[in-house]
Design an enzyme around this catalytic site. Structure first.
Site, mmCIF file in Angstrom:
data_model
loop_
_atom_site.group_PDB
_atom_site.id
_atom_site.type_symbol
_atom_site.label_atom_id
_atom_site.label_comp_id
_atom_site.label_asym_id
_atom_site.label_seq_id
_atom_site.Cartn_x
_atom_site.Cartn_y
_atom_site.Cartn_z
ATOM 1 N N LYS A 24 0.874 -1.183 0.000
ATOM 2 C CA LYS A 24 0.000 0.000 0.000
ATOM 3 C C LYS A 24 0.908 1.229 0.000
ATOM 4 C CE LYS A 24 -2.905 2.641 2.959
ATOM 5 N NZ LYS A 24 -3.328 2.765 4.348
ATOM 6 N N THR A 78 -8.120 3.562 13.022
ATOM 7 C CA THR A 78 -8.337 4.382 14.224
ATOM 8 C C THR A 78 -9.717 4.166 14.838
ATOM 9 O OG1 THR A 78 -6.873 6.020 13.254
ATOM 10 C CG2 THR A 78 -8.184 6.749 15.117
#
Lengths: 257, 370
Positions: free
Chosen positions: A98, A208
């Site tokens: 990524k 998160t």
């Protein structure tokens, strides 16, 4: 739904929830979070590969059968991202990467130009590139043309839990870009993830929102359910939306001819 | 471009008068704001705000977790020389202190690195006094070359250098620079640093700007707390960090809040900074800047460091020695020849510090660099 598989970068994934591995207080939690989320793919920052300290090396805590997608967190330029991707390939033997190139340390927004450059170099080298980006049609086309296997627009600045602030741009990307769109960053609520899936995203990526919940495990499970619900709704297709009310016993229902 | 111009705007600012006018409402408003301005920051540093320290701490903790996760990066300092041309009255390395001076050979640096790396440390801070003769740029470059063999990240805490010199060190593998302004009060600075290269307040103030122009990843600033008024020192240090963040968006900005500790020479701080004030400073900075590294060194006690973990700190030193080549000496358990720059308060091993962090529900990170 049973046959609904995400085919991407040579992988066949039943789960459309990608999870991040940063920000957790203990690497031991990773196994439970993967289990609860039923995710099959986890991103790991190469900067945190730590072969000298086994207890702090996250790679030692990822169960067998889970795909590791190294990310280039910490890269500020395409050159650095390329260097990190090569380190990842040597270290964990995967072609998945990524690309994350950030040159602004307040909002941590990705640099689309540098990302497109890195996509080109790494795709040519045989990497399966997932490109984290600011939702922008021109950049997405560049990345697609450069060989990216997935385009990963942010929903909101990373780590903010602010939701799908880029909704309209993501809608355009889904419509115009043939490469799978995976919303990454900013999703804070399960309803945000569900919405992305309803819109037609191939998958979503969450970190998160799970790690900042007091109950990581339950939240991981909640995101799993939200992604499944959104995907089912996308496949089923919602009914048409009308601006006027439609009574179930209409006033003109008696008209037969 | 210079932070010096920014600081001049406050030349005639009356900090006491501002503090007098701060109301409880102002404090609560500043705590609850999403984006704090300079005067919000100053409001949170006022003596009245200390009553609201729990509110500030809760918000600081939440912001830190969102930005950095529940993790604390560990590093260790390596002192390679205590030769210094400066006569800072508060520092153990001052020219007026009759201490044994030494500078490590490259073999000695290598030996110390081996020991530190053996603790599991992957981030190192190279420290030395100011002596361009004993620790020249070439010497520093060669030292960095050795450090890079053992560590993933190398930061410098050495005398201020020029931009081209920083670039040369960047080329051999330096990632960041730490420099304390000591005091942001220019008049006091000139009283404390009467001669030598360090007497140039502006040159020291602009150190991180030169390093930022040389593409450094980590820029760390701070004031030596205890030299002057607490509120103004932390305020200017915070403004300095914010200025660097805006002008060098590519860099991670960090702050430290070193409190003056006893050192050779017997200097006593003008102002005693309490633990409560230290926490107030850290929380106010976290609310003001959000994404800023906050470092706590072994200057502070183990119990305080433990309590500070959930309050938004992100970096800690561990297993430290502030003596020149102190790691080899410690291993040999020999009588050390020189005195450290300051006295260490937390003498716990790296493993002990890791356990303390795990115990607080956080994760120690040894490596955060590719």
């Amino acid at each position: 739904m049973k046959d609904d598989v995400l085919s991407i970068a040579g992988l066949e994934l039943k789960s459309r929830l990608f999870i991040g591995s940063g920000k957790f207080p203990n690497n031991n939690l990773i196994t439970d979070i993967i289990k609860a989320s039923e995710s099959q793919i986890i991103t790991v920052a190469v900067r945190r590969f730590d072969f000298e300290n086994p207890r702090e090396n996250i790679l030692n805590f990822i169960p067998q059968g889970i795909y590791i997608m190294p990310n280039t967190s910490g890269a500020r330029t395409a050159d650095e991202a390329v260097r990190i991707a090569r380190i990842a390939k040597t270290s964990v033997g995967t072609d998945l990467v990524k690309i994350e190139i950030i040159n602004d340390n307040k909002y941590l927004l990705p640099d689309n130009y540098q990302t497109a450059k890195a996509c080109e170099v790494l795709s040519k080298e045989g990497f399966n590139v997932f490109a984290y980006m600011n939702a922008d049609i021109y950049a997405a086309r560049d990345m697609q043309n450069a060989g990216a296997k997935a385009i990963m627009p942010l929903g909101a600045p990373i780590g903010t839990n602010r939701g799908l602030k880029t909704e309209e741009m993501v809608r355009i990307l889904i419509e115009e870009i043939d490469t799978p769109i995976i919303v990454d960053a900013g999703l804070g609520k399960t309803s945000d993830a569900c919405k992305c899936m309803e819109m037609g995203c191939a998958a979503v990526m969450v970190n998160t929102a799970i790690s900042s919940s007091p109950n990581f495990i339950l939240m991981a499970e909640a995101f799993k359910d939200a992604v499944i619900a959104g995907r089912k709704a996308y496949l089923a297709k919602h009914g048409a939306v009308s601006s006027a009310a439609r009574a179930s016993s209409p006033l003109t229902g008696f008209l037969r001819d | 471009m210079s932070f010096y111009n920014e600081i001049q705007k406050y030349k005639n600012f009356d900090f006491d008068a501002f503090a007098q006018k701060v109301s409880e409402n102002d404090i609560l408003n500043s705590i609850n704001k999403k984006n704090l301005y300079e005067y919000d920051f100053l409001t949170l540093l006022s003596p009245k705000a200390i009553t609201y320290i729990e509110f500030m701490a809760n918000k600081a903790s939440e912001i830190a977790v969102k930005n950095f996760g529940k993790s604390i990066l560990l590093y260790a300092p390596l002192y390679i020389s205590n030769f210094c041309v400066n006569n800072c009255v508060y520092c153990g390395f001052s020219t007026s202190n009759a201490i044994t001076r030494e500078v490590l050979t490259f073999e000695e640096i290598d030996a110390n690195c081996k020991i530190i790396a053996g603790y599991g440390i992957r981030h190192i801070l190279l420290v030395c006094g100011e002596s361009r003769i004993k620790t020249s740029l070439e010497y520093l470059k060669k030292s960095v070359g050795i450090l890079r063999k053992y560590f993933d990240a190398v930061d410098l805490e050495v005398y201020p250098l020029g931009e081209s010199e920083y670039r040369e060190l960047f080329e051999v593998g330096v990632d960041g620079v730490t420099i304390y302004q000591e005091t942001y009060n220019e008049k006091l600075y000139k009283v404390l640093h009467t001669k030598g290269a360090k007497s140039d307040y502006k040159y020291r103030l602009e150190t991180c700007e030169r390093a930022g122009c040389a593409d450094y990843r980590n820029l760390n600033v701070g004031a030596l707390l205890g030299l002057d008024n607490f509120v103004s020192e932390v305020f200017f240090a915070g403004l300095h960090a914010q200025y660097l963040r805006k002008n060098f968006p590519h860099a991670e900005i960090g702050m430290s809040f070193p409190r003056l500790r006893p050192a050779e020479g017997g200097f006593h701080p003008k102002v005693e900074i309490s633990d409560r004030q230290l926490v107030q400073a850290m929380c106010a900075v976290r609310l003001f800047i959000n994404r800023v590294n906050i470092t706590v060194s072994t200057r502070e006690s183990a119990s305080l460091r433990n309590n500070l973990i959930p309050l938004g700190i992100t970096k800690m030193s561990a297993g430290s020695s502030t003596e020149v080549g102190g790691y080899v000496k410690r291993l040999k358990n020999s009588e050390s020849l020189s005195k450290g720059q300051f006295t260490i308060n937390d003498v716990a091993s790296v493993e002990d510090v890791k356990e303390m962090i795990y115990g607080a529900g956080y994760q120690p990170v040894m490596k955060d660099m590719f």
